[in-house]
Design an enzyme around this catalytic site. Sequence first.
Site, PDB file in Angstrom:
ATOM      1  N   ASP A  80     231.221 106.637  84.693  1.00 39.51           N
ATOM      2  CA  ASP A  80     231.107 108.085  84.884  1.00 39.51           C
ATOM      3  C   ASP A  80     232.098 108.865  84.014  1.00 39.51           C
ATOM      4  OD1 ASP A  80     233.585 107.933  86.127  1.00 39.51           O
ATOM      5  OD2 ASP A  80     232.825 108.255  88.146  1.00 39.51           O
ATOM      6  N   SER A  97     235.933 110.403  94.943  1.00 44.28           N
ATOM      7  CA  SER A  97     236.896 109.569  94.232  1.00 44.28           C
ATOM      8  C   SER A  97     237.871 108.863  95.170  1.00 44.28           C
ATOM      9  CB  SER A  97     237.628 110.435  93.197  1.00 44.28           C
ATOM     10  OG  SER A  97     238.341 109.643  92.291  1.00 44.28           O
ATOM     11  N   HIS A 154     232.449 111.999  86.347  1.00 49.26           N
ATOM     12  CA  HIS A 154     233.266 111.724  87.533  1.00 49.26           C
ATOM     13  C   HIS A 154     233.449 112.971  88.424  1.00 49.26           C
ATOM     14  CE1 HIS A 154     236.124 109.365  89.832  1.00 49.26           C
ATOM     15  NE2 HIS A 154     236.986 110.353  89.768  1.00 49.26           N
TER      16      HIS A 154
END
Length: 461
Positions: free
Chosen positions: A391, A225, A424
Amino acid sequence: MVVGRPSSSVACVVVLLAAMLSTLGLSPCCCVSAARLAGGGARRREQQQLHPVILIPGAGGNQLEARLTEEYSPSSLACLVWPVVRGRGGWFRLWFDPSVVVAPLTRCFADRMTLYYDRDADDYRNAPGVETRVSDFGSTSTLRYLDPNLKLLTGYMNVLASTLEKAGYEEGFDLFGAPYDFRYGLAGQGHPSRVGSAYLERLGKLVESACAANGGKPAILVAHSLGGLYALQLLARSPRPWRAAYVKRLVTLSTPWGGSVQEMLTFASGNTLGVPFVDASLIRDEQRTAESNLWLLPAPRVFGNTTLVESRYHNRSYSAKNMTQFLQDIGFAEGVEPYRERIRPLVEVLPEPGVPVTCLVGTGVDTVESLVYGEGGFEAGPEKVVYGDGDGTVNLDSLVGPIKAWSDSPAQVVEVVELPKVSHSGILKDKSALDQILRVIDAINLNATSSSIHPSIDCFK
Ligand SMILES: *[C@@H]1O[C@H](CO)[C@@H](O)[C@H](O)[C@H]1NC(C)=O
Ligand SMILES: *[C@@H]1O[C@H](CO)[C@@H](O)[C@H](O)[C@H]1NC(C)=O
Ligand SMILES: *[C@@H]1O[C@H](CO)[C@@H](O)[C@H](O)[C@H]1NC(C)=O
Ligand SMILES: *[C@@H]1O[C@H](CO)[C@@H](O)[C@H](O)[C@H]1NC(C)=O
């Protein structure tokens, strides 16, 4: 604290409080990896030398410690005495500490997490009287456990780190962690970012020492991320020979190259994800102050002039190009200047990494694509939420779109692997994702990178 499965409410609050995209995704606790036989690592080392791996977490996966100085003015009696137990030098865990779900403490927590934009200094700083630090830099321990001292409540990157250990990696020898203060960000050229720049410098030194400790083998950066955005900035701000000497490959997991629409929801309404007992506005106000959250707003470069948010109260619709108007209208005028001066120039360009890249992205999970606010304005919350591909946190366009520009450049090696139905944070645990990460790392260690890269998934078609 109880060993075992954390309650789903704790998991939810972790998600809620994550000042931005990344969620911790807690999982049942399990015990620490088996003790190593003394000297085992050294023996292995003689036979086989691996490219060192450095794990760079997403936002919520970092742990922060704080201590309070005389300058601190507690907003309540509870804030004066909490936490009762503090470590040497008065340090205590600020993020993440599960007791913040207790209502009066949520306020203290939010006060201490809040950042301030100092216009004169053109930089962000902590709340007065609050010192913070990231402990155990270099180690993966704070990325693996909610409480690294007790090794309790495993989560976040623990599965990934353990998977690498099973594959022969060893903490402190060729496996490292690079946590950071995720509230801060970086800024466009010419603007100081004391905390973010210091992190890049520290990360660069870790890369160099990991390489030196492993026979000069360049490191593999594995970033989740927001960590991917930091890793990219490290590379972009380093001279080409440095990159070539020290970094073998950048592997990104769920990195939001162009921000995400969900971030606008966080700014407008706070992101409570339906948790009833935490004051959403309190969390929202704190979330708004994090510079990294501005960094993660949808970038014009990716979202263009598509309408992302509509407000019937204001009779306006907002695209990524209208972000300053949006910040103004939601009642966060303080964010306008730092966004315009510091963040927009930063997100205007996505520099090439200049080292081979593998981007792993989850797809096919409902992801906020646009929001409609009604007559009640932003305070009333969205009337309608439209979902699209992504996601679950980051839109597909942001996960893969920007990489297309890199793959047009002949010198830049780019591999994109789409993982259907992987979320995610699920990407840190999902078997198909872990297999892909191992495949990339194994290929490098076997010196067979070029032949083993799957052309199986092509997201540019
Ligand atoms: C959106 O931008 C494109 C070019 O960037 C332009 O051609 C188009 O007219 C714009 N659309 C609107 C509704 O402004
Ligand atoms: C929005 O439009 C309505 C009617 O079209 C009008 O009554 C209202 O004053 C407008 N609001 C703003 C903020 O312009
Ligand atoms: C949004 O940006 C577009 C293009 O820059 C502009 O035409 C439009 O008026 C802006 N809308 C708002 C609400 O600011
Ligand atoms: C394999 O190793 C050799 C020598 O160390 C190096 O020149 C070559 O580039 C490597 N190949 C790959 C695909 O990494």
